[in-house]
Design a protein around this motif. Structure first.
Motif, PDB file in Angstrom:
ATOM      1  N   ALA A 134      57.039  41.994 -97.575  1.00 40.36           N
ATOM      2  CA  ALA A 134      56.578  42.450 -96.267  1.00 40.36           C
ATOM      3  C   ALA A 134      55.094  42.782 -96.283  1.00 40.36           C
ATOM      4  O   ALA A 134      54.351  42.403 -95.366  1.00 40.36           O
ATOM      5  N   ALA A 135      54.630  43.478 -97.319  1.00 39.36           N
ATOM      6  CA  ALA A 135      53.209  43.829 -97.389  1.00 39.36           C
ATOM      7  C   ALA A 135      52.333  42.584 -97.431  1.00 39.36           C
ATOM      8  O   ALA A 135      51.274  42.529 -96.790  1.00 39.36           O
ATOM      9  N   HIS A 136      52.773  41.575 -98.174  1.00 40.16           N
ATOM     10  CA  HIS A 136      52.011  40.334 -98.260  1.00 40.16           C
ATOM     11  C   HIS A 136      52.018  39.604 -96.910  1.00 40.16           C
ATOM     12  O   HIS A 136      50.968  39.137 -96.434  1.00 40.16           O
ATOM     13  N   ALA A 137      53.182  39.517 -96.278  1.00 42.69           N
ATOM     14  CA  ALA A 137      53.271  38.816 -94.989  1.00 42.69           C
ATOM     15  C   ALA A 137      52.419  39.497 -93.932  1.00 42.69           C
ATOM     16  O   ALA A 137      51.729  38.828 -93.146  1.00 42.69           O
ATOM     17  N   MET A 138      52.449  40.840 -93.885  1.00 43.76           N
ATOM     18  CA  MET A 138      51.617  41.570 -92.918  1.00 43.76           C
ATOM     19  C   MET A 138      50.137  41.314 -93.185  1.00 43.76           C
ATOM     20  O   MET A 138      49.333  41.133 -92.251  1.00 43.76           O
ATOM     21  N   SER A 139      49.750  41.309 -94.452  1.00 41.76           N
ATOM     22  CA  SER A 139      48.352  41.101 -94.822  1.00 41.76           C
ATOM     23  C   SER A 139      47.876  39.710 -94.432  1.00 41.76           C
ATOM     24  O   SER A 139      46.768  39.542 -93.892  1.00 41.76           O
ATOM     25  N   VAL A 140      48.681  38.701 -94.699  1.00 43.36           N
ATOM     26  CA  VAL A 140      48.311  37.330 -94.352  1.00 43.36           C
ATOM     27  C   VAL A 140      48.186  37.184 -92.839  1.00 43.36           C
ATOM     28  O   VAL A 140      47.226  36.577 -92.335  1.00 43.36           O
ATOM     29  N   ALA A 141      49.138  37.746 -92.099  1.00 43.86           N
ATOM     30  CA  ALA A 141      49.083  37.656 -90.634  1.00 43.86           C
ATOM     31  C   ALA A 141      47.816  38.311 -90.095  1.00 43.86           C
ATOM     32  O   ALA A 141      47.175  37.797 -89.169  1.00 43.86           O
ATOM     33  N   ALA A 142      47.429  39.450 -90.675  1.00 45.05           N
ATOM     34  CA  ALA A 142      46.206  40.136 -90.236  1.00 45.05           C
ATOM     35  C   ALA A 142      44.971  39.332 -90.583  1.00 45.05           C
ATOM     36  O   ALA A 142      44.044  39.199 -89.771  1.00 45.05           O
ATOM     37  N   ALA A 143      44.932  38.777 -91.789  1.00 40.85           N
ATOM     38  CA  ALA A 143      43.764  37.999 -92.218  1.00 40.85           C
ATOM     39  C   ALA A 143      43.583  36.760 -91.348  1.00 40.85           C
ATOM     40  O   ALA A 143      42.452  36.339 -91.070  1.00 40.85           O
ATOM     41  N   GLU A 144      44.671  36.186 -90.893  1.00 40.35           N
ATOM     42  CA  GLU A 144      44.584  35.012 -90.014  1.00 40.35           C
ATOM     43  C   GLU A 144      44.002  35.371 -88.647  1.00 40.35           C
ATOM     44  O   GLU A 144      43.458  34.500 -87.957  1.00 40.35           O
ATOM     45  N   LEU A 145      44.091  36.646 -88.276  1.00 40.32           N
ATOM     46  CA  LEU A 145      43.485  37.099 -87.024  1.00 40.32           C
ATOM     47  C   LEU A 145      42.022  37.511 -87.198  1.00 40.32           C
ATOM     48  O   LEU A 145      41.299  37.652 -86.212  1.00 40.32           O
ATOM     49  N   ALA A 146      41.616  37.716 -88.435  1.00 37.64           N
ATOM     50  CA  ALA A 146      40.289  38.281 -88.706  1.00 37.64           C
ATOM     51  C   ALA A 146      39.425  37.338 -89.532  1.00 37.64           C
ATOM     52  O   ALA A 146      38.677  37.758 -90.408  1.00 37.64           O
ATOM     53  N   THR A 147      39.509  36.051 -89.243  1.00 40.92           N
ATOM     54  CA  THR A 147      38.793  35.064 -90.046  1.00 40.92           C
ATOM     55  C   THR A 147      37.276  35.182 -89.913  1.00 40.92           C
ATOM     56  O   THR A 147      36.539  34.639 -90.736  1.00 40.92           O
ATOM     57  N   ASP A 148      36.796  35.875 -88.878  1.00 41.19           N
ATOM     58  CA  ASP A 148      35.345  36.041 -88.741  1.00 41.19           C
ATOM     59  C   ASP A 148      34.792  37.004 -89.772  1.00 41.19           C
ATOM     60  O   ASP A 148      33.570  37.114 -89.922  1.00 41.19           O
ATOM     61  N   ILE A 149      35.643  37.730 -90.498  1.00 40.00           N
ATOM     62  CA  ILE A 149      35.118  38.701 -91.467  1.00 40.00           C
ATOM     63  C   ILE A 149      34.521  38.032 -92.710  1.00 40.00           C
ATOM     64  O   ILE A 149      33.370  38.343 -93.031  1.00 40.00           O
ATOM     65  N   PRO A 150      35.180  37.138 -93.434  1.00 36.39           N
ATOM     66  CA  PRO A 150      36.607  36.806 -93.452  1.00 36.39           C
ATOM     67  C   PRO A 150      37.369  37.737 -94.400  1.00 36.39           C
ATOM     68  O   PRO A 150      36.760  38.454 -95.192  1.00 36.39           O
ATOM     69  N   ALA A 151      38.710  37.699 -94.327  1.00 34.74           N
ATOM     70  CA  ALA A 151      39.564  38.466 -95.228  1.00 34.74           C
ATOM     71  C   ALA A 151      40.365  37.497 -96.091  1.00 34.74           C
ATOM     72  O   ALA A 151      40.848  36.476 -95.612  1.00 34.74           O
ATOM     73  N   ILE A 152      40.492  37.827 -97.363  1.00 36.46           N
ATOM     74  CA  ILE A 152      41.180  36.971 -98.325  1.00 36.46           C
ATOM     75  C   ILE A 152      42.283  37.786 -98.987  1.00 36.46           C
ATOM     76  O   ILE A 152      42.008  38.833 -99.590  1.00 36.46           O
ATOM     77  N   VAL A 153      43.530  37.319 -98.906  1.00 31.16           N
ATOM     78  CA  VAL A 153      44.686  38.083 -99.366  1.00 31.16           C
ATOM     79  C   VAL A 153      45.075  37.674-100.782  1.00 31.16           C
ATOM     80  O   VAL A 153      45.419  36.515-101.035  1.00 31.16           O
ATOM     81  N   LEU A 154      45.013  38.640-101.678  1.00 25.27           N
ATOM     82  CA  LEU A 154      45.448  38.420-103.054  1.00 25.27           C
ATOM     83  C   LEU A 154      46.971  38.327-103.130  1.00 25.27           C
ATOM     84  O   LEU A 154      47.676  38.831-102.248  1.00 25.27           O
ATOM     85  N   PRO A 155      47.512  37.720-104.185  1.00 24.10           N
ATOM     86  CA  PRO A 155      48.961  37.807-104.400  1.00 24.10           C
ATOM     87  C   PRO A 155      49.369  39.268-104.537  1.00 24.10           C
ATOM     88  O   PRO A 155      48.589  40.094-105.015  1.00 24.10           O
ATOM     89  N   PRO A 156      50.583  39.619-104.135  1.00 23.05           N
ATOM     90  CA  PRO A 156      50.957  41.035-104.148  1.00 23.05           C
ATOM     91  C   PRO A 156      51.218  41.568-105.553  1.00 23.05           C
ATOM     92  O   PRO A 156      51.698  40.836-106.430  1.00 23.05           O
ATOM     93  N   LEU A 157      50.891  42.855-105.738  1.00 22.30           N
ATOM     94  CA  LEU A 157      51.420  43.567-106.899  1.00 22.30           C
ATOM     95  C   LEU A 157      52.892  43.824-106.614  1.00 22.30           C
ATOM     96  O   LEU A 157      53.231  44.517-105.657  1.00 22.30           O
TER      97      LEU A 157
END
Length: 257
Positions: free
Chosen positions: A45-68
């Motif tokens: 869930a934490a990974h899915a939420m992070s990816v969904a947020a990063a896809e909305l914030a590509t102007d930053i951009p945000a890069i999601v690491l694999p989850p711990l």
């Protein structure tokens, strides 16, 4: 653009560091979630939420690491399926990740947590690592990112609990085939257990809190539509936080050496 770290190359990631990209580290657990949900619920869930947020914030951009994939979950050991670490190990892992990011030119980090047992340890680690590395390091736990929206979505509980209406709905939205739907009725009704006195703290095994099933909340009310609404609300608010200049101010140097 691609927002998942593991799908990019070294040169691509180095270039993103030069552009001021925001690394996002999901962290969860590997622990029992009743008879109906997989043990990596919190990490997934934490990974899915992070990816969904990063896809909305590509102007930053945000890069999601694999989850711990493991956290502080000793309270779930009585039910099986749980692999846990301690705070010293978590802090050491986070320190190595922060040091690695800084060596590559990244200047900040967002940690998106999916497990209640990690909240207090993360709060301490983030403060200490910010002092040590002089980086803006922020942590949040995804149910706290959109509490009003989540409360308005759920029908049997005010917020996300454990293997409950909320978490089961998220799974139904993401990967319904992973939910043991024939076990949902069995999972319900596991709420009777020790009640924590407000203002006091001690270790509680989850076998004290939910002795029959290891579930807090009623997964029978879960639906994919509720899960999608929760994911969308969390992603929207996470993306807004990624752009909040106050969050990403470099920490003041309070230790004088």
């Amino acid at each position: 653009m691609e927002v998942r770290w593991e799908r990019l190359t070294g040169p691509e990631l180095k270039a993103l560091a030069g552009r001021g990209a925001l690394p996002v580290l999901p962290i969860g657990s590997l622990e029992q979630h009743g008879p109906h949900l997989p043990v990596w619920t919190d990490s997934h869930a934490a990974h899915a939420m992070s990816v969904a947020a990063a896809e909305l914030a590509t102007d930053i951009p945000a890069i999601v690491l694999p989850p711990l994939w493991t956290g502080l979950s000793e309270h779930h050991l009585p039910f099986g399926g749980t692999i846990t670490i301690d705070h010293a190990t978590m802090h050491a892992l986070l320190r190595c990740i922060v040091r690695s990011l800084q060596a590559q030119g990244f200047t900040r980090l967002l940690i998106v947590n999916g497990h209640g047992g990690n909240i207090d340890p993360l709060a301490v680690s983030v403060r200490e690592l910010a002092h040590e590395f002089g980086m803006a390091i922020v942590t949040t736990t995804w149910p706290s990112v959109a509490p009003a929206e989540i409360a308005a979505t759920l029908t049997t509980q005010p917020g996300v609990m454990h293997a409950c209406e909320g978490e089961t709905s998220v799974w139904l939205a993401l990967e319904p085939e992973q939910v043991r739907q024939d076990k949902i009725e069995e999972a319900a009704g596991g709420n009777a257990g020790t009640q924590v006195r407000p203002g006091f703290s001690r270790f509680y095994s989850f076998a004290e809190r939910a002795p029959r099933t290891g579930v807090k909340g009623d997964p029978r009310a879960a639906t994919a539509a509720k899960g999608r609404a929760i994911i969308d609300a969390v992603a929207k608010n996470l993306a807004a936080a990624m752009k909040d200049p106050v969050l990403w101010t470099k920490p003041e140097r309070v230790w004088k050496v």
